[in-house]
Scaffold this motif. Structure first.
Motif, PDB file in Angstrom:
ATOM      1  N   GLY A   5       0.787  -1.087   0.192  1.00 19.60           N
ATOM      2  CA  GLY A   5       0.179   0.305  -0.009  1.00 19.60           C
ATOM      3  C   GLY A   5       0.886   1.148   0.047  1.00 19.60           C
ATOM      4  N   GLY A   6       0.751   2.000  -1.132  1.00 23.16           N
ATOM      5  CA  GLY A   6       1.459   3.155  -1.182  1.00 23.16           C
ATOM      6  C   GLY A   6       0.771   4.416  -0.950  1.00 23.16           C
ATOM      7  N   GLY A   7      -0.198   4.448  -0.022  1.00 27.37           N
ATOM      8  CA  GLY A   7      -1.023   5.685   0.496  1.00 27.37           C
ATOM      9  C   GLY A   7      -0.272   6.406   1.757  1.00 27.37           C
ATOM     10  N   ILE A   8      -1.033   7.329   2.414  1.00 21.87           N
ATOM     11  CA  ILE A   8      -0.186   7.824   3.557  1.00 21.87           C
ATOM     12  C   ILE A   8       0.221   6.958   4.755  1.00 21.87           C
ATOM     13  CG2 ILE A   8      -2.487   8.505   4.878  1.00 21.87           C
ATOM     14  CD1 ILE A   8       1.051  10.349   4.757  1.00 21.87           C
ATOM     15  N   PHE A   9      -0.528   5.892   4.922  1.00 24.93           N
ATOM     16  CA  PHE A   9      -0.167   4.896   6.197  1.00 24.93           C
ATOM     17  C   PHE A   9       1.028   4.307   5.821  1.00 24.93           C
ATOM     18  CE2 PHE A   9      -4.927   5.188   8.023  1.00 24.93           C
ATOM     19  CZ  PHE A   9      -4.316   6.040   8.829  1.00 24.93           C
ATOM     20  N   GLY A  10       1.097   3.509   4.555  1.00 20.47           N
ATOM     21  CA  GLY A  10       2.018   2.714   4.055  1.00 20.47           C
ATOM     22  C   GLY A  10       3.450   3.458   4.083  1.00 20.47           C
ATOM     23  N   MET A  11       3.305   4.716   3.335  1.00 22.02           N
ATOM     24  CA  MET A  11       4.555   5.488   3.033  1.00 22.02           C
ATOM     25  C   MET A  11       5.276   6.156   4.374  1.00 22.02           C
ATOM     26  SD  MET A  11       6.030   6.172   0.172  1.00 22.02           S
ATOM     27  CE  MET A  11       7.602   5.853   1.044  1.00 22.02           C
ATOM     28  N   SER A  12       4.308   6.271   5.200  1.00 24.21           N
ATOM     29  CA  SER A  12       4.673   7.089   6.355  1.00 24.21           C
ATOM     30  C   SER A  12       5.180   6.143   7.248  1.00 24.21           C
ATOM     31  CB  SER A  12       3.320   7.783   7.080  1.00 24.21           C
ATOM     32  OG  SER A  12       3.643   7.910   8.474  1.00 24.21           O
ATOM     33  N   THR A  13       4.887   4.834   7.398  1.00 22.95           N
ATOM     34  CA  THR A  13       5.390   3.693   8.285  1.00 22.95           C
ATOM     35  C   THR A  13       6.718   3.390   7.478  1.00 22.95           C
ATOM     36  OG1 THR A  13       3.179   2.927   8.685  1.00 22.95           O
ATOM     37  CG2 THR A  13       4.832   1.402   9.360  1.00 22.95           C
ATOM     38  N   ALA A  14       6.840   3.222   6.206  1.00 18.96           N
ATOM     39  CA  ALA A  14       7.979   2.666   5.450  1.00 18.96           C
ATOM     40  C   ALA A  14       8.997   3.890   5.857  1.00 18.96           C
ATOM     41  CB  ALA A  14       7.598   3.012   3.878  1.00 18.96           C
ATOM     42  N   VAL A  15       8.977   5.138   5.886  1.00 26.64           N
ATOM     43  CA  VAL A  15       9.856   6.066   6.132  1.00 26.64           C
ATOM     44  C   VAL A  15      10.365   5.925   7.662  1.00 26.64           C
ATOM     45  CG1 VAL A  15      10.393   8.546   6.581  1.00 26.64           C
ATOM     46  CG2 VAL A  15       9.272   7.779   4.484  1.00 26.64           C
ATOM     47  N   GLN A  16       9.416   5.736   8.684  1.00 25.66           N
ATOM     48  CA  GLN A  16       9.730   5.604   9.806  1.00 25.66           C
ATOM     49  C   GLN A  16      10.820   4.241  10.249  1.00 25.66           C
ATOM     50  OE1 GLN A  16       9.477   7.489  12.360  1.00 25.66           O
ATOM     51  NE2 GLN A  16       8.398   9.146  11.195  1.00 25.66           N
ATOM     52  N   LEU A  17      10.175   3.301   9.430  1.00 27.67           N
ATOM     53  CA  LEU A  17      11.243   1.982   9.593  1.00 27.67           C
ATOM     54  C   LEU A  17      12.295   2.049   8.975  1.00 27.67           C
ATOM     55  CD1 LEU A  17       8.218  -0.804   8.448  1.00 27.67           C
ATOM     56  CD2 LEU A  17       9.629  -0.620  10.876  1.00 27.67           C
ATOM     57  N   THR A  18      12.553   2.867   7.870  1.00 25.09           N
ATOM     58  CA  THR A  18      13.853   2.896   7.207  1.00 25.09           C
ATOM     59  C   THR A  18      14.662   3.731   7.795  1.00 25.09           C
ATOM     60  OG1 THR A  18      12.616   3.043   5.065  1.00 25.09           O
ATOM     61  CG2 THR A  18      14.769   3.913   5.142  1.00 25.09           C
ATOM     62  N   ARG A  19      14.068   4.874   8.953  1.00 23.71           N
ATOM     63  CA  ARG A  19      14.941   5.532   9.839  1.00 23.71           C
ATOM     64  C   ARG A  19      15.486   5.078  10.771  1.00 23.71           C
ATOM     65  NH1 ARG A  19      10.823  11.133  10.458  1.00 23.71           N
ATOM     66  NH2 ARG A  19      11.230  11.677   8.323  1.00 23.71           N
ATOM     67  N   MET A  20      14.665   3.814  11.345  1.00 20.47           N
ATOM     68  CA  MET A  20      15.132   2.923  12.249  1.00 20.47           C
ATOM     69  C   MET A  20      16.364   1.754  11.770  1.00 20.47           C
ATOM     70  SD  MET A  20      11.428   2.052  13.695  1.00 20.47           S
ATOM     71  CE  MET A  20      11.735   1.499  15.339  1.00 20.47           C
ATOM     72  N   GLY A  21      16.576   1.917  10.610  1.00 19.57           N
ATOM     73  CA  GLY A  21      17.672   0.842  10.100  1.00 19.57           C
ATOM     74  C   GLY A  21      17.085  -0.459   9.548  1.00 19.57           C
ATOM     75  N   VAL A  22      15.453  -0.401   9.281  1.00 22.09           N
ATOM     76  CA  VAL A  22      15.123  -1.644   8.839  1.00 22.09           C
ATOM     77  C   VAL A  22      14.905  -1.750   7.293  1.00 22.09           C
ATOM     78  CG1 VAL A  22      12.980  -3.031   8.728  1.00 22.09           C
ATOM     79  CG2 VAL A  22      13.541  -1.899  10.672  1.00 22.09           C
ATOM     80  N   CYS A  23      15.238  -2.871   6.722  1.00 20.98           N
ATOM     81  CA  CYS A  23      15.213  -2.620   5.023  1.00 20.98           C
ATOM     82  C   CYS A  23      13.544  -2.710   4.822  1.00 20.98           C
ATOM     83  CB  CYS A  23      16.001  -4.006   4.732  1.00 20.98           C
ATOM     84  SG  CYS A  23      17.621  -3.744   5.042  1.00 20.98           S
ATOM     85  N   VAL A  24      13.173  -2.044   3.803  1.00 22.99           N
ATOM     86  CA  VAL A  24      11.707  -2.007   3.549  1.00 22.99           C
ATOM     87  C   VAL A  24      11.562  -1.965   2.402  1.00 22.99           C
ATOM     88  CG1 VAL A  24       9.477  -0.565   3.862  1.00 22.99           C
ATOM     89  CG2 VAL A  24      11.392  -0.696   5.834  1.00 22.99           C
ATOM     90  N   THR A  25      10.630  -2.981   1.751  1.00 26.09           N
ATOM     91  CA  THR A  25      10.013  -2.835   0.453  1.00 26.09           C
ATOM     92  C   THR A  25       8.504  -2.473   0.226  1.00 26.09           C
ATOM     93  OG1 THR A  25      11.407  -4.915  -0.054  1.00 26.09           O
ATOM     94  CG2 THR A  25       9.536  -4.430  -1.605  1.00 26.09           C
ATOM     95  N   LEU A  26       8.358  -1.264  -0.366  1.00 21.45           N
ATOM     96  CA  LEU A  26       6.905  -1.099  -0.411  1.00 21.45           C
ATOM     97  C   LEU A  26       6.386  -1.303  -1.606  1.00 21.45           C
ATOM     98  CD1 LEU A  26       5.265   2.182   0.874  1.00 21.45           C
ATOM     99  CD2 LEU A  26       4.978   1.718  -1.503  1.00 21.45           C
ATOM    100  N   ILE A  27       5.178  -2.199  -1.775  1.00 24.93           N
ATOM    101  CA  ILE A  27       4.434  -2.452  -2.981  1.00 24.93           C
ATOM    102  C   ILE A  27       3.286  -2.009  -3.067  1.00 24.93           C
ATOM    103  CG2 ILE A  27       3.692  -4.481  -4.436  1.00 24.93           C
ATOM    104  CD1 ILE A  27       5.295  -6.165  -2.345  1.00 24.93           C
ATOM    105  N   ASN A  28       3.054  -1.049  -4.332  1.00 18.73           N
ATOM    106  CA  ASN A  28       1.666  -0.466  -4.603  1.00 18.73           C
ATOM    107  C   ASN A  28       1.375  -1.085  -5.765  1.00 18.73           C
ATOM    108  OD1 ASN A  28      -0.169   1.279  -3.326  1.00 18.73           O
ATOM    109  ND2 ASN A  28      -0.085   2.588  -5.283  1.00 18.73           N
ATOM    110  N   ASP A  29      -0.373  -1.298  -6.018  1.00 25.05           N
ATOM    111  CA  ASP A  29      -0.709  -1.635  -7.102  1.00 25.05           C
ATOM    112  C   ASP A  29      -0.560  -1.016  -8.379  1.00 25.05           C
ATOM    113  OD1 ASP A  29      -2.495   0.394  -6.263  1.00 25.05           O
ATOM    114  OD2 ASP A  29      -4.131  -1.295  -6.152  1.00 25.05           O
ATOM    115  N   GLY A  30      -0.651   0.608  -8.115  1.00 25.11           N
ATOM    116  CA  GLY A  30      -0.684   1.744  -9.191  1.00 25.11           C
ATOM    117  C   GLY A  30       0.510   2.527  -8.729  1.00 25.11           C
ATOM    118  N   PRO A  31       0.339   3.741  -8.971  1.00 23.46           N
ATOM    119  CA  PRO A  31       1.460   4.742  -8.651  1.00 23.46           C
ATOM    120  C   PRO A  31       1.207   5.047  -7.381  1.00 23.46           C
ATOM    121  CG  PRO A  31      -0.165   5.668 -10.248  1.00 23.46           C
ATOM    122  CD  PRO A  31      -0.498   4.089 -10.171  1.00 23.46           C
ATOM    123  N   LEU A  32       2.197   5.730  -6.681  1.00 21.05           N
ATOM    124  CA  LEU A  32       1.752   6.150  -5.134  1.00 21.05           C
ATOM    125  C   LEU A  32       0.615   7.073  -5.135  1.00 21.05           C
ATOM    126  CD1 LEU A  32       5.289   6.811  -3.794  1.00 21.05           C
ATOM    127  CD2 LEU A  32       3.814   5.130  -3.466  1.00 21.05           C
TER     128      LEU A  32
END
Ligand SMILES: Cc1cc2nc3c(=O)[nH]c(=O)nc-3n(C[C@H](O)[C@H](O)[C@H](O)COP(=O)(O)OP(=O)(O)OC[C@H]3O[C@@H](n4cnc5c(N)ncnc54)[C@H](O)[C@@H]3O)c2cc1C
Length: 376
Positions: A15-42
């Motif tokens: 999911g590349g809406g606000i919840f997915g993108m916001s959580t992805a950034v926070q995890l990345t800031r913590m040093g977690v390797c994140v893959t974000l998958i969205n069906d269409g464009p963000l």
């Protein structure tokens, strides 16, 4: 003290809406390797066609109010970081009800004041002199509530900024990938599979698929009550108008946008939406014209507004109205984010969910909003 080290190495977010993108950034800031998958464009879901009024107005449970207040605080911090942003505005919120038995303005005002939420009860005449761009004569005798701390955000712009940070930090972004599904092994979520069959393994996953969350949970036998309607958001042409506040009036909500256009929204047009055979939506012209007419009544100066776009699509709302956040008890390793008011909660939930996913925490602030409340 340094931030605690994550207990996980990698995460997949669907999911590349606000919840997915916001959580992805926070995890990345913590040093977690994140893959974000969205069906269409963000931002091609609800986040791309949201009124995005940042608020905790009207009567809500105390836990929901607190969560939304924390959400608004995060936007205040963001606005300090981007003081010249034209995509984030704290111009206040003004609310009034139709006159009659169902008018709740006095009650809501007392409720908000009891919680210490800044609220001012204004007569129509006060509105004309206090709130730029509003026709005070359209406010009934019960008056209107001005919440000066409220505002609005252009979610697609915010999602774009978060995506830039995510990519720069090494996050993997897979867009236009069709419908992904959770990958399950021995009763635990272990990644996701894209529509083309590629698999991405992870220690934990987040289903942040907006209105699709209940159906995706149901596919795994997990119940999340769904009250999602099909919403209509009318966009006008850009105009030169002084309105900065978000207006919530009996028949229309109006918010200014980054381009100078207005977004118009209300609950009543949802009942008039029909779906065509090809899956697209429509409403009769009198519905969009009705929203436009209502907007013209509440604006001062009154303008000759024209519609440039009508956005249709599901507005994610859980069956009991409250947000649904956290790990699925029935499917360890799989977290969900499903909520109305996702604009208001977007930043705070990215933080809290990332901490729950990466550090194994269970935030007290989210206890009322766990998915297991729907278990029968
Ligand atoms: C008209 C309208 C008015 C609103 N007004 C407000 C408001 O005033 N204030 C407020 O706070 N909130 C408001 N909201 C709610 C808010 O916009 C949403 O809660 C928020 O945008 C939801 O974000 P999300 O990330 O959960 O979902 P979305 O933005 O829908 O993102 C989910 C993404 O997942 C993708 N997806 C779905 N299924 C899959 C799959 N299987 N595989 C891959 N990708 C998938 C979708 O295409 C989408 O891009 C409003 C919403 C609407 C529609």
């Amino acid at each position: 003290m340094p931030r605690p080290a994550p207990l996980i190495e990698n995460a997949v977010i669907i999911g590349g809406g606000i919840f997915g993108m916001s959580t992805a950034v926070q995890l990345t800031r913590m040093g977690v390797c994140v893959t974000l998958i969205n069906d269409g464009p963000l931002a091609n879901g609800a986040s791309g066609r949201s009124l995005a009024w940042l608020n905790t107005a009207r009567k809500r449970s105390l836990p929901y109010h607190r969560l939304r207040q924390a959400g608004m605080e995060r936007y205040r911090v963001l606005s300090d970081k981007y003081p010249d942003a034209d995509w984030l505005c704290f111009g206040g919120g003004l609310t009034w009800d139709a006159e009659g038995d169902k008018n709740e303005i006095a009650e809501v005002y007392r409720y908000e004041r009891n919680l210490g939420y800044e609220a001012h009860l204004l007569s129509g005449a006060d509105v004309s002199t206090t709130v730029l761009g509003v026709n005070g004569a359209s406010v009934g005798d019960s008056g209107a509530i001005l919440n000066p701390n409220e505002g609005w955000v252009e979610l697609p712009v915010l999602i774009g900024l978060l995506a830039d940070e995510f990519r720069a930090a090494g996050g993997i972004m897979i867009t236009d990938a069709g419908k992904a599904t959770p990958l399950v092994h021995e009763g635990r979520a272990v990644g996701a599979r894209t529509a083309s069959g590629e698999t991405y393994k992870a220690d934990v996953i987040l289903m942040a698929t907006g209105p699709a969350v209940p159906a995706m949970a149901a596919a795994g036998g997990i119940s999340i009550a769904d009250g999602t309607p099909t919403a209509v958001l009318v966009e006008t042409q850009p105009v030169d108008h002084p309105l900065r506040a978000v207006l919530n009036t009996p028949r229309v909500a109006v918010r200014p946008t980054q381009t100078g256009a207005f977004f118009l929204d209300s609950g009543w047009p949802e009942d008039e939406v029909t779906q065509r055979a090809d899956g697209s939506y429509e409403v009769p012209d009198w519905v969009t014209q009705g929203l436009l007419d209502e907007a013209q009544k509440v604006l001062d100066p009154r303008l000759d507004l024209k519609i440039t776009n009508v956005h249709f699509g599901p507005k994610p709302i859980p069956g009991d109205g409250d947000p649904v956040f956290g790990q699925l008890k029935e499917l360890p390793g799989c977290f969900v984010a499903f909520s109305h008011s996702g604009a208001t909660l977007g930043l705070i939930m990215g933080e809290l969910l990332a901490e729950e996913m990466a550090l194994g925490l269970r935030h007290t602030m989210l206890e009322s909003f766990r998915p297991e409340r729907f278990a029968t």
